[in-house]
Design a protein around this motif. Structure first.
Motif, mmCIF file in Angstrom:
data_model
loop_
_atom_site.group_PDB
_atom_site.id
_atom_site.type_symbol
_atom_site.label_atom_id
_atom_site.label_comp_id
_atom_site.label_asym_id
_atom_site.label_seq_id
_atom_site.Cartn_x
_atom_site.Cartn_y
_atom_site.Cartn_z
ATOM 1 N N ALA A 181 -10.475 -30.311 58.766
ATOM 2 C CA ALA A 181 -11.669 -29.786 57.808
ATOM 3 C C ALA A 181 -10.836 -29.461 56.491
ATOM 4 O O ALA A 181 -11.111 -29.710 55.773
ATOM 5 C CB ALA A 181 -12.799 -28.580 58.384
ATOM 6 N N ARG A 182 -9.854 -28.504 56.761
ATOM 7 C CA ARG A 182 -9.098 -28.121 55.657
ATOM 8 C C ARG A 182 -8.706 -29.357 54.483
ATOM 9 O O ARG A 182 -8.838 -29.514 53.026
ATOM 10 C CB ARG A 182 -7.972 -27.214 55.463
ATOM 11 N N ALA A 183 -7.697 -30.229 55.388
ATOM 12 C CA ALA A 183 -7.631 -31.394 54.825
ATOM 13 C C ALA A 183 -8.701 -31.855 54.596
ATOM 14 O O ALA A 183 -8.675 -32.655 52.780
ATOM 15 C CB ALA A 183 -7.061 -32.359 55.650
ATOM 16 N N LEU A 184 -9.928 -31.962 54.588
ATOM 17 C CA LEU A 184 -11.404 -32.184 53.991
ATOM 18 C C LEU A 184 -11.577 -32.121 52.250
ATOM 19 O O LEU A 184 -11.555 -32.656 51.676
ATOM 20 C CB LEU A 184 -12.483 -32.758 55.282
ATOM 21 N N GLY A 185 -10.985 -30.927 52.850
ATOM 22 C CA GLY A 185 -11.245 -29.787 51.357
ATOM 23 C C GLY A 185 -10.299 -30.878 50.259
ATOM 24 O O GLY A 185 -10.667 -31.282 49.254
ATOM 25 N N PHE A 186 -8.876 -30.721 50.820
ATOM 26 C CA PHE A 186 -8.208 -31.209 49.642
ATOM 27 C C PHE A 186 -8.434 -32.838 49.403
ATOM 28 O O PHE A 186 -8.058 -33.011 47.921
ATOM 29 C CB PHE A 186 -6.473 -31.147 50.521
ATOM 30 N N LEU A 187 -8.844 -33.630 50.265
ATOM 31 C CA LEU A 187 -9.333 -35.054 49.813
ATOM 32 C C LEU A 187 -10.417 -34.837 48.305
ATOM 33 O O LEU A 187 -10.781 -35.210 47.485
ATOM 34 C CB LEU A 187 -9.750 -35.102 50.544
ATOM 35 N N ILE A 188 -11.506 -33.883 48.750
ATOM 36 C CA ILE A 188 -13.022 -33.737 47.814
ATOM 37 C C ILE A 188 -12.315 -33.040 46.727
ATOM 38 O O ILE A 188 -12.665 -33.327 45.491
ATOM 39 C CB ILE A 188 -13.407 -32.423 48.857
ATOM 40 N N THR A 189 -11.296 -31.655 46.980
ATOM 41 C CA THR A 189 -10.255 -31.495 45.201
ATOM 42 C C THR A 189 -9.740 -32.855 44.580
ATOM 43 O O THR A 189 -10.019 -32.792 43.675
ATOM 44 C CB THR A 189 -9.603 -30.294 45.540
ATOM 45 N N LEU A 190 -9.411 -33.441 45.387
ATOM 46 C CA LEU A 190 -8.202 -35.006 44.542
ATOM 47 C C LEU A 190 -9.581 -35.745 43.883
ATOM 48 O O LEU A 190 -9.829 -36.270 42.992
ATOM 49 C CB LEU A 190 -7.401 -35.805 45.434
ATOM 50 N N GLY A 191 -10.591 -36.040 44.879
ATOM 51 C CA GLY A 191 -11.817 -36.528 43.946
ATOM 52 C C GLY A 191 -12.689 -36.154 43.217
ATOM 53 O O GLY A 191 -12.620 -36.454 41.914
ATOM 54 N N GLY A 192 -12.513 -34.192 42.915
ATOM 55 C CA GLY A 192 -12.998 -33.539 41.758
ATOM 56 C C GLY A 192 -12.262 -33.938 40.778
ATOM 57 O O GLY A 192 -12.517 -34.358 39.492
ATOM 58 N N GLY A 193 -11.056 -33.932 40.291
ATOM 59 C CA GLY A 193 -9.536 -34.119 39.856
ATOM 60 C C GLY A 193 -9.960 -35.899 39.243
ATOM 61 O O GLY A 193 -9.764 -35.974 38.335
ATOM 62 N N TYR A 194 -9.547 -36.520 39.858
ATOM 63 C CA TYR A 194 -9.989 -38.201 39.425
ATOM 64 C C TYR A 194 -11.986 -37.448 38.245
ATOM 65 O O TYR A 194 -11.510 -38.507 37.750
ATOM 66 C CB TYR A 194 -10.542 -39.004 40.736
ATOM 67 N N PHE A 195 -12.726 -37.937 39.004
ATOM 68 C CA PHE A 195 -14.082 -37.270 38.175
ATOM 69 C C PHE A 195 -13.689 -36.177 36.935
ATOM 70 O O PHE A 195 -14.114 -36.922 36.165
ATOM 71 C CB PHE A 195 -15.372 -36.509 38.632
ATOM 72 N N LEU A 196 -13.398 -35.604 37.352
ATOM 73 C CA LEU A 196 -12.541 -34.864 36.030
ATOM 74 C C LEU A 196 -11.285 -35.839 34.588
ATOM 75 O O LEU A 196 -12.292 -35.156 33.844
ATOM 76 C CB LEU A 196 -11.671 -33.516 36.218
ATOM 77 N N ALA A 197 -10.628 -36.479 35.108
ATOM 78 C CA ALA A 197 -10.358 -37.297 34.873
ATOM 79 C C ALA A 197 -10.931 -37.877 33.473
ATOM 80 O O ALA A 197 -10.685 -38.754 32.773
ATOM 81 C CB ALA A 197 -8.843 -38.029 34.979
ATOM 82 N N SER A 198 -11.973 -38.910 34.769
ATOM 83 C CA SER A 198 -12.703 -39.480 34.121
ATOM 84 C C SER A 198 -13.641 -39.046 33.195
ATOM 85 O O SER A 198 -14.305 -40.228 32.672
ATOM 86 C CB SER A 198 -13.368 -40.553 35.346
ATOM 87 N N ALA A 199 -14.326 -37.765 33.074
ATOM 88 C CA ALA A 199 -15.800 -37.430 32.686
ATOM 89 C C ALA A 199 -14.780 -37.360 30.665
ATOM 90 O O ALA A 199 -14.035 -37.593 30.530
ATOM 91 C CB ALA A 199 -15.516 -35.612 32.834
#
Length: 199
Positions: A181-199
């Motif tokens: 579950a914590r690893a899933l949270g880490f992947l979601i954080t990485l996804g957020g970083g991707y969208f943040l860089a694209s914003a």
């Protein structure tokens, strides 16, 4: 034992596929006119940023346990409606795409760190993020062929994604599975970083 490990890896593989699928990494604003219930129901399922945020809310609620299992997933769509009203009214709220990306970073980190704050603090945090998600979609509603049906479909799909997150979170509640579950949270954080860089 091997079968158990394979089943435990399914949520991780599913979330990874959502993060890397190019068709899902699309802008929040729909291209062309939005339709009715079907379009509203489809949109949360086809936008990776919204899907991952909704999934993370359910996952975090299950991780926190107690009343948070249902208070977080119920509060988010309620506050999201308020954000939608702001979007429909034409109220200017800058930085929405950044706020949506930050919601993935924040919720992902909460899950990755297995953070268990007081319930009011968790609700306050997700409320801020819910305003951003609701506003982005509320701005789309005036152009919809049937705004009311679109909104109903959208909220229903959002609730189903919350339930998916809760189900995965409860299934991974055991100590070893808690790491997944914590690893899933880490992947979601990485996804957020991707969208943040694209914003």
């Amino acid at each position: 034992m091997r079968a158990s490990l394979r089943l435990s890896a399914l949520p991780l593989a599913f979330l990874a596929s959502v993060l890397v699928a190019p068709g899902l990494a699309q802008a929040h604003i729909l291209q062309g006119a939005a339709g009715g219930f079907g379009s509203g129901f489809e949109h949360p399922l086809s936008g990776a940023d919204h899907f991952l945020a909704m999934f993370a809310v359910g996952l975090w609620g299950a991780q926190m346990g107690g009343r948070s299992v249902w208070t977080l997933p119920v509060t988010f769509p309620l506050i999201m409606v308020l954000g939608g009203v702001l979007g429909i009214s034409g109220f200017l709220l800058p930085g929405i795409e950044i706020g949506i990306a930050l919601s993935l970073v924040g919720l992902g980190l909460a899950v990755a760190c297995a953070w268990k704050p007081p319930e009011w603090a968790a609700l306050a945090l997700i409320s801020v993020f819910a305003i951003c998600h609701g506003y982005a979609h509320g701005a789309e509603l005036p152009s919809a062929a049937d705004p009311a049906d679109y909104a109903i479909g959208f909220v229903l799909a959002t609730g189903l994604i919350h339930l998916l997150g809760i189900g995965v979170g409860l299934a991974l509640h055991r100590p070893f599975h808690g790491r997944i579950a914590r690893a899933l949270g880490f992947l979601i954080t990485l996804g957020g970083g991707y969208f943040l860089a694209s914003a």
